[in-house]
Design an enzyme around this catalytic site. Structure first.
Site, PDB file in Angstrom:
ATOM      1  N   SER A  40      -3.227  -7.886   3.166  1.00  0.00           N
ATOM      2  CA  SER A  40      -3.236  -7.560   4.630  1.00  0.00           C
ATOM      3  C   SER A  40      -3.647  -8.992   5.384  1.00  0.00           C
ATOM      4  O   SER A  40      -3.151  -9.237   6.362  1.00  0.00           O
ATOM      5  CB  SER A  40      -4.658  -6.966   4.679  1.00  0.00           C
ATOM      6  OG  SER A  40      -4.259  -5.401   4.215  1.00  0.00           O
TER       7      SER A  40
ATOM      8  N   ARG B 210      -2.442  -6.698  -8.228  1.00  0.00           N
ATOM      9  CA  ARG B 210      -1.280  -7.411  -7.902  1.00  0.00           C
ATOM     10  C   ARG B 210      -1.088  -8.687  -8.689  1.00  0.00           C
ATOM     11  O   ARG B 210      -0.368  -8.756  -9.626  1.00  0.00           O
ATOM     12  CB  ARG B 210      -1.350  -8.008  -6.404  1.00  0.00           C
ATOM     13  CG  ARG B 210      -1.087  -6.955  -5.275  1.00  0.00           C
ATOM     14  CD  ARG B 210      -1.465  -7.591  -4.132  1.00  0.00           C
ATOM     15  NE  ARG B 210      -3.256  -7.659  -4.364  1.00  0.00           N
ATOM     16  CZ  ARG B 210      -3.763  -7.692  -3.209  1.00  0.00           C
ATOM     17  NH1 ARG B 210      -3.386  -7.961  -1.882  1.00  0.00           N
ATOM     18  NH2 ARG B 210      -5.262  -7.619  -3.438  1.00  0.00           N
TER      19      ARG B 210
ATOM     20  N   LYS C 161     -18.278  -5.400   8.766  1.00  0.00           N
ATOM     21  CA  LYS C 161     -17.058  -6.600   8.774  1.00  0.00           C
ATOM     22  C   LYS C 161     -16.323  -6.043  10.127  1.00  0.00           C
ATOM     23  O   LYS C 161     -16.068  -4.945  10.249  1.00  0.00           O
ATOM     24  CB  LYS C 161     -16.133  -6.272   7.621  1.00  0.00           C
ATOM     25  CG  LYS C 161     -15.654  -7.357   7.222  1.00  0.00           C
ATOM     26  CD  LYS C 161     -15.204  -7.342   5.412  1.00  0.00           C
ATOM     27  CE  LYS C 161     -13.508  -7.417   5.459  1.00  0.00           C
ATOM     28  NZ  LYS C 161     -13.099  -7.063   4.291  1.00  0.00           N
TER      29      LYS C 161
ATOM     30  N   HIS D  87       0.796  -1.253   0.138  1.00  0.00           N
ATOM     31  CA  HIS D  87       0.054  -0.159   0.088  1.00  0.00           C
ATOM     32  C   HIS D  87       0.835   1.243   0.034  1.00  0.00           C
ATOM     33  O   HIS D  87       0.776   2.272  -0.563  1.00  0.00           O
ATOM     34  CB  HIS D  87      -0.903   0.109   1.265  1.00  0.00           C
ATOM     35  CG  HIS D  87      -2.004  -0.910   1.340  1.00  0.00           C
ATOM     36  ND1 HIS D  87      -2.153  -1.803   2.447  1.00  0.00           N
ATOM     37  CD2 HIS D  87      -2.599  -1.545   0.433  1.00  0.00           C
ATOM     38  CE1 HIS D  87      -3.241  -2.625   2.207  1.00  0.00           C
ATOM     39  NE2 HIS D  87      -3.737  -2.544   0.952  1.00  0.00           N
TER      40      HIS D  87
END
Ligand code: ADP
Length: 158
Positions: A127, A89, A40, A16
């Site tokens: 993450s 990615r 969440k 990030h």
């Protein structure tokens, strides 16, 4: 120009951070918008995630951090940004990211989403992978900013 970089950042990784730095070079200013997602339960609460990002970006003059709830395009409008940035990615990110970008454009066509390919050596980083490593006692110091690796250690060694 001002670019909006939205995400959960639970936690903020070196991938990030790399994207933020490159976006500053490309666009001038970056507004990092940390998502407050009521559905969440995050590992790190919003305040902690913002602290991590503030510390990790403290040397970058043209970075601002906010929290947001709701639609990314509304956040873009409220903060007068010029565009939205997201990272890619691998192909596996592509389908999901494209879906979000199309949705955002259908909601408000004023905002383009610009995708930046990750730096090769961060392309495996996410993450959730970082949290798995920390959960099993692995070393995360090469994967995340120092404040995050210290916090991961504290969180998972309990
Ligand atoms: P989400 O917004 O889906 O909750 P994240 O907070 O993990 O996901 O990521 C925010 C943005 O950063 C996404 O565009 C994601 O593709 C990108 N990103 C995630 N990991 C990396 C990485 N290692 N390098 C560059 N960009 C990344």
């Amino acid at each position: 120009m001002k670019a909006l970089y939205p995400g959960s950042f639970d936690p903020f990784t070196n991938g990030h951070l790399d994207l933020v730095k490159r976006s500053c070079d490309l666009f001038g200013n970056v507004l990092i918008a940390v998502l407050k997602n009521p559905s969440k339960l995050p590992t790190f609460n919003l305040e902690r995630r913002i602290e991590h990002i503030s510390e990790a970006t403290k040397e970058l003059k043209h970075v601002q951090i906010i929290s947001f709830e709701g639609l990314t395009v509304d956040c873009a409008k409220d903060n007068s940004v010029d565009l939205i940035i997201r990272g890619l990615r691998a192909m596996s990110d592509f389908e999901y990211e494209l879906q979000i970008a199309h949705t955002n454009r259908s909601l408000n066509s004023d905002y383009e989403t610009v995708f930046l390919a990750t730096e090769t050596h961060y392309s495996f980083l996410s993450s959730s992978v970082v949290k798995e490593v920390a959960r099993f006692g692995g070393d995360t110091t090469q994967m995340v900013p120092r404040i995050v690796s210290e916090d991961l250690k504290k969180t998972f060694e309990r």
